[in-house]
Design a protein around this motif. Structure first.
Motif, PDB file in Angstrom:
ATOM      1  N   ASP A   1     -29.337  -7.922  11.651  1.00  0.00           N
ATOM      2  CA  ASP A   1     -29.156  -7.684  10.226  1.00  0.00           C
ATOM      3  C   ASP A   1     -27.671  -7.782   9.925  1.00  0.00           C
ATOM      4  O   ASP A   1     -26.933  -6.807  10.052  1.00  0.00           O
ATOM      5  CB  ASP A   1     -29.709  -6.322   9.842  1.00  0.00           C
ATOM      6  CG  ASP A   1     -29.723  -6.099   8.336  1.00  0.00           C
ATOM      7  OD1 ASP A   1     -29.160  -6.918   7.592  1.00  0.00           O
ATOM      8  OD2 ASP A   1     -30.308  -5.086   7.902  1.00  0.00           O
TER       9      ASP A   1
ATOM     10  N   THR B   1     -19.082  -3.644   6.382  1.00  0.00           N
ATOM     11  CA  THR B   1     -20.377  -4.249   6.082  1.00  0.00           C
ATOM     12  C   THR B   1     -20.491  -4.738   4.648  1.00  0.00           C
ATOM     13  O   THR B   1     -21.081  -5.781   4.386  1.00  0.00           O
ATOM     14  CB  THR B   1     -21.504  -3.255   6.370  1.00  0.00           C
ATOM     15  OG1 THR B   1     -21.282  -2.049   5.620  1.00  0.00           O
ATOM     16  CG2 THR B   1     -21.569  -2.931   7.853  1.00  0.00           C
ATOM     17  N   SER B   2     -19.920  -3.986   3.726  1.00  0.00           N
ATOM     18  CA  SER B   2     -19.998  -4.333   2.312  1.00  0.00           C
ATOM     19  C   SER B   2     -18.796  -5.130   1.832  1.00  0.00           C
ATOM     20  O   SER B   2     -18.732  -5.488   0.655  1.00  0.00           O
ATOM     21  CB  SER B   2     -20.128  -3.070   1.475  1.00  0.00           C
ATOM     22  OG  SER B   2     -18.964  -2.272   1.566  1.00  0.00           O
TER      23      SER B   2
ATOM     24  N   MET C   1     -22.710  -3.406  15.561  1.00  0.00           N
ATOM     25  CA  MET C   1     -23.706  -2.566  14.918  1.00  0.00           C
ATOM     26  C   MET C   1     -23.801  -1.277  15.716  1.00  0.00           C
ATOM     27  O   MET C   1     -24.283  -1.267  16.845  1.00  0.00           O
ATOM     28  CB  MET C   1     -25.065  -3.255  14.859  1.00  0.00           C
ATOM     29  CG  MET C   1     -25.075  -4.530  14.034  1.00  0.00           C
ATOM     30  SD  MET C   1     -26.738  -5.194  13.760  1.00  0.00           S
ATOM     31  CE  MET C   1     -27.440  -3.912  12.724  1.00  0.00           C
TER      32      MET C   1
ATOM     33  N   SER D   1     -25.919  -7.882   7.302  1.00  0.00           N
ATOM     34  CA  SER D   1     -25.373  -7.006   6.272  1.00  0.00           C
ATOM     35  C   SER D   1     -25.032  -5.621   6.809  1.00  0.00           C
ATOM     36  O   SER D   1     -24.271  -4.888   6.166  1.00  0.00           O
ATOM     37  CB  SER D   1     -26.350  -6.880   5.100  1.00  0.00           C
ATOM     38  OG  SER D   1     -27.544  -6.224   5.497  1.00  0.00           O
ATOM     39  N   GLN D   2     -25.569  -5.259   7.972  1.00  0.00           N
ATOM     40  CA  GLN D   2     -25.293  -3.965   8.584  1.00  0.00           C
ATOM     41  C   GLN D   2     -24.281  -4.049   9.721  1.00  0.00           C
ATOM     42  O   GLN D   2     -24.033  -3.053  10.400  1.00  0.00           O
ATOM     43  CB  GLN D   2     -26.590  -3.341   9.100  1.00  0.00           C
ATOM     44  CG  GLN D   2     -27.585  -3.015   7.997  1.00  0.00           C
ATOM     45  CD  GLN D   2     -27.054  -1.981   7.033  1.00  0.00           C
ATOM     46  OE1 GLN D   2     -26.566  -0.920   7.436  1.00  0.00           O
ATOM     47  NE2 GLN D   2     -27.121  -2.273   5.739  1.00  0.00           N
TER      48      GLN D   2
END
Length: 116
Positions: A28, A53-54, A100, A30-31
């Motif tokens: 993932d 992540t953002s 992550m 985005s994570q």
């Protein structure tokens, strides 16, 4: 499953520019916190830039601050490193890392050579 693949390396003249890309699959994106490292011949691998992540937070090594910009496109699962005002000292193999939690995944690197 997880793949981290850098691209965009090559030879460039001093004061030139280059844009590296790092495509990630199998997680993932985005994570994942993303970062760039580099390793010159005979030297240890060093941190260059990181992005949250953002994309709300970024950090840079002093040696590249003001010259390099890290960014990410979560829709493309790709992180970028825009490299401007390149110097011969920037010559190195550049590595992308996806993190992550406590687990990190490394790409195999792409070579950047800055010379006249």
């Amino acid at each position: 499953q997880v793949q981290v693949v850098e691209s965009g390396g090559g030879s460039v003249q001093p004061r030139g520019s280059l844009r590296l890309s790092c495509a990630v699959s199998g997680l993932d994106f985005s994570q994942a916190a993303m970062s760039w490292f580099r390793q010159a011949p005979g030297l240890e691998r060093e941190f260059i830039a990181g992005i949250s992540t953002s994309a709300g937070r970024t950090s840079y090594a002093d040696s590249v601050k003001g010259r390099f910009i890290i960014s990410r496109d979560n829709n493309k699962n790709t992180v970028y490193l825009q490299m401007d005002a390149l110097k011969p000292q920037d010559t190195a193999v550049y590595y992308c890392k996806a993190t992550m939690g406590l687990t990190s995944y490394w790409g195999e690197g792409t070579l950047v050579t800055v010379s006249s």
